[in-house]
Scaffold this motif. Structure first.
Motif, mmCIF file in Angstrom:
data_model
loop_
_atom_site.group_PDB
_atom_site.id
_atom_site.type_symbol
_atom_site.label_atom_id
_atom_site.label_comp_id
_atom_site.label_asym_id
_atom_site.label_seq_id
_atom_site.Cartn_x
_atom_site.Cartn_y
_atom_site.Cartn_z
ATOM 1 N N TRP A 4 62.476 93.082 -36.362
ATOM 2 C CA TRP A 4 63.271 91.879 -36.103
ATOM 3 C C TRP A 4 64.685 91.995 -36.659
ATOM 4 O O TRP A 4 65.596 91.306 -36.198
ATOM 5 N N PHE A 5 64.871 92.858 -37.653
ATOM 6 C CA PHE A 5 66.168 92.983 -38.321
ATOM 7 C C PHE A 5 66.602 94.447 -38.293
ATOM 8 O O PHE A 5 66.420 95.179 -39.271
ATOM 9 N N PHE A 19 70.195 84.602 -41.840
ATOM 10 C CA PHE A 19 69.617 85.132 -40.609
ATOM 11 C C PHE A 19 70.425 84.583 -39.434
ATOM 12 O O PHE A 19 70.629 83.369 -39.324
ATOM 13 N N VAL A 46 69.302 88.921 -36.077
ATOM 14 C CA VAL A 46 67.932 88.931 -35.573
ATOM 15 C C VAL A 46 67.893 89.532 -34.171
ATOM 16 O O VAL A 46 68.669 89.137 -33.291
ATOM 17 N N ILE A 70 59.195 84.613 -35.264
ATOM 18 C CA ILE A 70 60.393 84.800 -36.077
ATOM 19 C C ILE A 70 60.205 84.182 -37.457
ATOM 20 O O ILE A 70 60.600 84.763 -38.478
ATOM 21 N N SER A 71 59.606 83.013 -37.510
ATOM 22 C CA SER A 71 59.382 82.336 -38.790
ATOM 23 C C SER A 71 58.579 83.213 -39.738
ATOM 24 O O SER A 71 58.885 83.327 -40.936
ATOM 25 N N VAL A 74 60.815 86.074 -40.957
ATOM 26 C CA VAL A 74 61.803 85.587 -41.929
ATOM 27 C C VAL A 74 61.153 85.404 -43.295
ATOM 28 O O VAL A 74 61.692 85.821 -44.327
ATOM 29 N N TYR A 77 60.385 88.771 -44.979
ATOM 30 C CA TYR A 77 61.569 89.479 -45.473
ATOM 31 C C TYR A 77 62.183 88.756 -46.666
ATOM 32 O O TYR A 77 62.525 89.367 -47.675
ATOM 33 N N ALA A 78 62.328 87.439 -46.553
ATOM 34 C CA ALA A 78 63.052 86.682 -47.578
ATOM 35 C C ALA A 78 62.283 86.601 -48.887
ATOM 36 O O ALA A 78 62.890 86.527 -49.963
ATOM 37 N N ILE A 83 66.898 80.985 -47.993
ATOM 38 C CA ILE A 83 66.978 81.245 -46.559
ATOM 39 C C ILE A 83 68.039 80.353 -45.918
ATOM 40 O O ILE A 83 68.015 79.123 -46.056
ATOM 41 N N LEU A 85 69.965 79.831 -42.028
ATOM 42 C CA LEU A 85 69.826 80.168 -40.619
ATOM 43 C C LEU A 85 71.093 79.788 -39.875
ATOM 44 O O LEU A 85 71.583 78.650 -39.992
#
Length: 253
Positions: A4-5, A19, A46, A70-71, A74, A77-78, A83, A85
């Protein structure tokens, strides 16, 4: 590494993670130049499945389904970092949906939601182009909003390849459905002074989908002011974030 990243190998892990979600027709590469300019933020563009570095994957046309995946990415990763957005145009809708899911499904409130160039979630879709209209009309729409680069206009072969991909993004955007969702995070909203589809009079209604602080400001430019080389939008956004979410005693200094 998360698919995703795609540019995370160039990113130092910082306490604040931003993000970034792109407009219809874009990809994670839209924000690649921001990575080294994030200051106290780790900037994570993203990449959606079916795009650029993930071209071989199945494109997801349903925004609710997409935002769920995606959630989770996120959060993974975080970890315990803050966070943030950011979403431009179609990306603003995705960012809002992710913010809502993080807060209401995973009980993780985002530090701030930053949106640009899109009507608020509870307003009707203002796109003059709809995906059922085909690719010829799409090209004219891209010209109207100053989103058609010269190299695309000159190459019919490139148009035949690129326009169907952009049309998928419009279909994704059209799948957004508002069901009275609310968040409690601060929202920062930006409107291009020459963006007829998302003027400040429309953008200011983003305040109605949060119980938190709200900040709105016009930025000189068209729909694509976010990536205009003449505007250092990232630095302005970082400065504004400090004003909006800092503690009162810090703001008074």
């Amino acid at each position: 590494m998360s698919k995703w990243f795609p540019f995370q190998e160039n990113n130092l892990l910082k306490q604040k993670v931003l993000f970034c979600f792109h407009h219809a027709g874009g990809s994670a590469a839209v924000y690649r130049s921001w990575i080294e300019k994030g200051g106290e933020f780790s900037v994570l563009p993203v990449e959606l499945p079916g795009k650029a570095t993930r071209m071989k994957e199945h494109f997801i046309e349903n925004m609710s389904e997409l935002s769920g995946y995606i959630s989770e990415a996120v959060l993974a990763y975080a970890e315990q970092r803050e966070i943030y957005l950011f979403g431009h145009s179609m990306g603003a809708a995705i960012a809002f949906r992710v913010a809502y899911q993080l807060e209401n499904v995973f009980h993780r409130k985002v530090a701030a939601l930053i949106v640009a160039g899109r009507q608020p979630p509870h307003f009707p879709n203002r796109d003059q182009y709809q995906s059922y209209m085909g690719t010829e009309v799409l090209l004219q729409e891209m010209i109207r909003i100053s989103g058609a680069p010269e190299y695309l206009l000159k190459s019919r072969e490139l148009q035949d390849f690129v326009l169907p991909l952009i049309r998928r993004d419009y279909k994704l955007n059209e799948s957004f459905e508002y069901r009275n969702e609310q968040i409690s995070s601060p929202i920062l909203a930006y409107a291009g002074t020459y963006d007829d589809d998302a003027p400040i009079a429309i953008m200011e209604h983003w305040k109605e989908v949060t119980s938190g602080k709200f900040w709105i400001e016009p930025i000189e430019g068209n729909h694509f002011f976010v990536t205009d080389s003449k505007i250092d939008f990232l630095q302005k956004m970082i400065k504004d974030l400090d004003q909006v979410i800092c503690k009162e005693e810090k703001c008074k200094k």
